[in-house]
Write a protein that holds these residues in place. Structure first.
Motif, mmCIF file in Angstrom:
data_model
loop_
_atom_site.group_PDB
_atom_site.id
_atom_site.type_symbol
_atom_site.label_atom_id
_atom_site.label_comp_id
_atom_site.label_asym_id
_atom_site.label_seq_id
_atom_site.Cartn_x
_atom_site.Cartn_y
_atom_site.Cartn_z
ATOM 1 N N GLU A 97 -5.070 1.126 -1.390
ATOM 2 C CA GLU A 97 -5.632 0.019 -0.597
ATOM 3 C C GLU A 97 -6.590 -0.821 -1.432
ATOM 4 O O GLU A 97 -6.612 -2.052 -1.331
ATOM 5 N N LEU A 98 -7.373 -0.149 -2.274
ATOM 6 C CA LEU A 98 -8.303 -0.880 -3.136
ATOM 7 C C LEU A 98 -7.551 -1.781 -4.102
ATOM 8 O O LEU A 98 -7.890 -2.956 -4.273
ATOM 9 N N VAL A 152 0.848 -1.202 0.000
ATOM 10 C CA VAL A 152 0.000 0.000 0.000
ATOM 11 C C VAL A 152 0.880 1.248 0.000
ATOM 12 O O VAL A 152 0.611 2.206 -0.731
ATOM 13 N N GLU A 196 -6.603 5.592 -0.593
ATOM 14 C CA GLU A 196 -7.800 4.768 -0.806
ATOM 15 C C GLU A 196 -7.645 3.918 -2.066
ATOM 16 O O GLU A 196 -7.969 2.722 -2.066
ATOM 17 N N VAL A 197 -7.149 4.535 -3.127
ATOM 18 C CA VAL A 197 -6.926 3.791 -4.372
ATOM 19 C C VAL A 197 -5.877 2.699 -4.155
ATOM 20 O O VAL A 197 -6.039 1.564 -4.610
#
Lengths: 214, 214
Positions: free
Chosen positions: A147-148, A120, A144-145
């Motif tokens: 982690e996604l 990450v 966020e991206v």
């Protein structure tokens, strides 16, 4: 000096042997005896570097989080390149497979941690730079991206393991990225990204990327 | 009749107890003794229904693959609804957590199989109907989308387990769906989909969805 070099080589050989055993049997079932046998080193040499199975697992997680890819004109391409080279290396490199398996083990990871936060961090940095350059849609939150991508990637590789023993993992990761990128990249950037399923293989070959275990 | 009903109830109680133990300890560490203690039934009653730990795991996988959601005007909403209700139920229902954990276990799944193909079938059917109705982009291949959603979902829930013990799994699954749907739905359908993170909770409450374990 030669002695120090030998120590580095031994440490590496032990970690690669540990990775092979962890990738094959999982953390709980793996034994130091198996790792010794695979590494072909003495017990003393192994314990000089690692005092427990836990320390071996931590060492494997450290060396597998190698996200180096060649610099690209479009920074976002490097996010694709990290995922596609990791997908390619999963097939060929037990260090990557061990990282994935150790990280998905709910018992083991209480002991030695997980590779996911390391990945990450690698991806957050790239997405943040891509965002600063204006390549992404404005609502994008880099962490966020990242982690996604890491979590979805991991689900996809687990699925590929179950269905095809990783034979089609590169295809599946390419499909994943094709589905995720339209909501991350600006349209003009999107159409210039290369997400072909042989992208990882090409990068490793052409750019002379050295796998972590070499 | 009363006897048959009692047998069904006992079978269910045993499977729920098995799910609780599998979700907590994993397949390898789980013991029939633990399951007996949790279920509060006699050994004879358990073995009447299940002759091994393997059979218990298979039974849990069967009952967790419950993809019933209320019919929606937009068929594609039902894909969102399956993912969001499962995300919600993961937090509250050990049967779902056991399904996820058993399916991600590379050793165990050689014995009892995996929940993933069951979920892929559930979603393939919905996506195929959505595709026939013209709600999806024309290039969509229903089974490919279903496999992508199941595998990415599973990676996301595993990540949420590690990071927050599932506390934010509904948020993360909502983020996943927001990123996947623009490359699946036609724009006019896309803007009418509800992918809010409380969608699963609302459906379970308002539509009176009964969790598989009730």
């Amino acid at each position: 000096m030669a002695q120090q070099e030998r120590a580095v080589r031994t440490r590496r050989a032990v970690l690669e042997a540990a990775a092979t055993v962890f990738a094959e049997h999982g953390y709980t079932a793996a034994t130091i005896a198996d790792i010794l046998k695979t590494a072909g080193v003495t017990k003393g040499a192994l314990y000089f570097h690692f005092d427990s199975k836990e320390a071996l697992a931590r060492g494997v997680l450290e060396i597998q989080a190698d996200g180096r890819v060649p610099e690209q004109e479009i920074k976002l391409q490097e996010v694709v390149d990290v995922t596609m080279t990791v997908a390619h290396r999963l097939v060929h490199d037990p260090v990557l497979r061990a990282g994935a398996r150790l990280s998905a083990d709910p018992i083991g990871r209480g002991h030695y941690g997980s590779a996911w936060p390391l990945w990450v961090d690698v991806l957050t940095e790239i997405v943040a730079e891509s965002h600063r350059r204006g390549e992404t849609l404005s609502h994008v939150v880099p962490r966020e991206v990242a982690e996604l991508v890491v979590s979805a990637f991991n689900g996809v590789q687990l699925y590929a393991q179950l269905e095809t023993n990783l034979a089609d993992v590169e295809h599946r990761v390419s499909v994943l990225m094709q589905h995720l990128l339209p909501s991350i990249a600006s349209p003009a950037v999107l159409m210039r990204l290369d997400v072909a399923e042989d992208r990882g293989a090409r990068l490793v070959r052409e750019a002379g990327l050295v796998p972590a275990s070499a």
